[in-house]
Design an enzyme around this catalytic site. Structure first.
Site, PDB file in Angstrom:
ATOM      1  N   ARG A 183     -29.040  16.730 -23.193  1.00  0.00           N
ATOM      2  CA  ARG A 183     -28.235  15.688 -23.841  1.00  0.00           C
ATOM      3  C   ARG A 183     -28.777  15.378 -25.240  1.00  0.00           C
ATOM      4  O   ARG A 183     -28.003  15.145 -26.177  1.00  0.00           O
ATOM      5  CB  ARG A 183     -28.218  14.423 -22.986  1.00  0.00           C
ATOM      6  CG  ARG A 183     -27.437  13.293 -23.638  1.00  0.00           C
ATOM      7  CD  ARG A 183     -27.130  12.165 -22.701  1.00  0.00           C
ATOM      8  NE  ARG A 183     -26.587  11.023 -23.413  1.00  0.00           N
ATOM      9  CZ  ARG A 183     -25.970  10.003 -22.848  1.00  0.00           C
ATOM     10  NH1 ARG A 183     -25.805   9.986 -21.541  1.00  0.00           N
ATOM     11  NH2 ARG A 183     -25.515   8.997 -23.552  1.00  0.00           N
TER      12      ARG A 183
ATOM     13  N   ARG B  52     -29.015  11.637 -15.589  1.00  0.00           N
ATOM     14  CA  ARG B  52     -30.202  11.192 -16.320  1.00  0.00           C
ATOM     15  C   ARG B  52     -31.475  11.132 -15.488  1.00  0.00           C
ATOM     16  O   ARG B  52     -32.563  10.972 -16.056  1.00  0.00           O
ATOM     17  CB  ARG B  52     -29.926   9.819 -16.949  1.00  0.00           C
ATOM     18  CG  ARG B  52     -28.967   9.895 -18.130  1.00  0.00           C
ATOM     19  CD  ARG B  52     -28.641   8.521 -18.670  1.00  0.00           C
ATOM     20  NE  ARG B  52     -27.765   7.785 -17.763  1.00  0.00           N
ATOM     21  CZ  ARG B  52     -27.370   6.523 -17.980  1.00  0.00           C
ATOM     22  NH1 ARG B  52     -27.812   5.865 -19.042  1.00  0.00           N
ATOM     23  NH2 ARG B  52     -26.558   5.932 -17.120  1.00  0.00           N
TER      24      ARG B  52
END
Length: 356
Positions: free
Chosen positions: A41, A32
């Site tokens: 994602r 992330r």
């Protein structure tokens, strides 16, 4: 089937062979902290949508290699795929960690556990092959699994835990059930890693993320013994090519010598261990992987470089060092800090070897 390997520095370091510089990769390097990962994602719709889609898993595995000259790729997946395949029902809610729909806390639940059919994990093996092809020999690909103890923590707790109350209660009150749970899980992990090797993984890593929460004595009985059970069942290689193994126990510095006694090529260490002292303790039995505190990456560039150089200096010019963080990279890490780290490790390790 696969292109010849162009950069084998990582594999040479795991085998404790001389290298021109210290190779580097990062735990959770596809994650992330990268905006491109977040975009992929979002397209996938969920974490499991990302992990179970071969094209998406391939895409995010390669993303950090497009940004940084890393020396290895690691399969994008999750350590909890094995218990999910056992039928425990894994899910990831937005903003929360993993959750299992069914927990394993009593005799009936433990008795129902079986080594899963590996076809239920076909998406993982297909991703390994797809990634290996997409890498086109650029760097080696690492496959991985959670350790039996770490998986058991999630299976009994039903998710992450702050106090490990349920799993430790089961361990102390019904050690027979815990041993049965760990044995089945270890056999599943061994089969899982062998299938990853067959699919194209060029090194494999066992993440004993929660081994360090155990007391001395309990660690040897409930964690170390079952990591050994996994390693003892692994193939030494595929088609005559050796596949090195790495074991990482977070908080395992106390037991470094015992972990190094496993049938492993390398031992990962966290940031609580001095890597120079660790090398003296294990000698040339294993390579060492580590061990920068991930939070160093929030410091200014000069500090990042200083801290990386300190670790390299402490290890010295000896063969057998893979530079890494002491645990996974934070999602809040600036990508620019990773670029500083990679450049510093490569540059300073070359300087150390030139002086040796």
């Amino acid at each position: 089937m696969f292109a010849p390997l162009q950069n084998d520095t990582f594999l040479r370091a795991l085998r404790r062979q001389p290298t021109d510089y210290t190779p580097l990769w990062l735990m959770r390097q596809a994650g992330r902290y990268l905006p491109e990962y977040c975009a992929t994602r979002a397209k996938a719709g969920s974490f499991m949508g990302l992990a179970t889609n071969v094209d998406y898993a391939t895409e995010v595995t390669l993303q950090p290699l497009e940004r940084f000259p890393l020396d290895a790729a690691i399969l994008f997946s999750d350590i909890l795929t094995v218990p999910d395949a056992m039928g425990l029902g894994l899910s990831f809610a937005a903003g929360e960690g993993p959750k299992f729909a069914r927990v394993v806390r009593d005799e009936a639940a433990v008795a129902a556990l079986e080594v899963p059919d590996m076809e239920r994990l076909r998406y993982v093996f297909d991703a390994v092959t797809s990634i290996r092809k997409a890498l086109a020999g650029r760097v080696p690909l690492i496959g991985f699994s959670g350790s039996p103890w770490t998986l058991a923590c999630y299976m009994v707790e039903g998710g992450g835990s702050d106090d490990y109350r349920h799993v430790k209660s089961l361990m102390y009150s019904r050690p027979d059930l815990m041993h049965r749970l760990l044995a089945v899980t270890a056999d599943a992990v061994a089969l899982y890693l062998n299938e990853q090797m067959r699919a194209g993984a060029q090194a494999v890593m066992v993440f004993d993320s929660w081994g360090g929460v155990l007391a001395d004595g309990a660690f040897q009985e409930f964690s170390l013994a079952y990591t050994r059970r996994v390693l003892d069942q692994l193939h030494r290689g595929v088609d005559g090519v050796d596949v090195p193994r790495i074991v990482f126990t977070k908080g395992g510095g106390l037991w470094l010598d015992q972990i190094a006694g496993l049938e492993t090529d390398a031992v990962g260490i966290d940031w609580t261990v001095d890597i120079g002292q660790a090398r003296e303790r294990v000698g040339h039995r294993v390579a060492l992987q580590g061990n920068l505190d991930p939070n160093v990456l929030f410091a200014p560039p000069a500090v990042i470089e200083q801290q990386a150089c300190r670790i390299l200096d402490r290890f010295g010019a000896h063969p057998g060092h893979v530079f890494n963080l002491g645990h996974g990279i934070s999602q809040y890490t600036p990508p620019e800090s990773v670029a500083v780290l990679v450049e510093a490790v490569h540059r300073h390790s070359r300087r150390i070897r030139a002086k040796a």
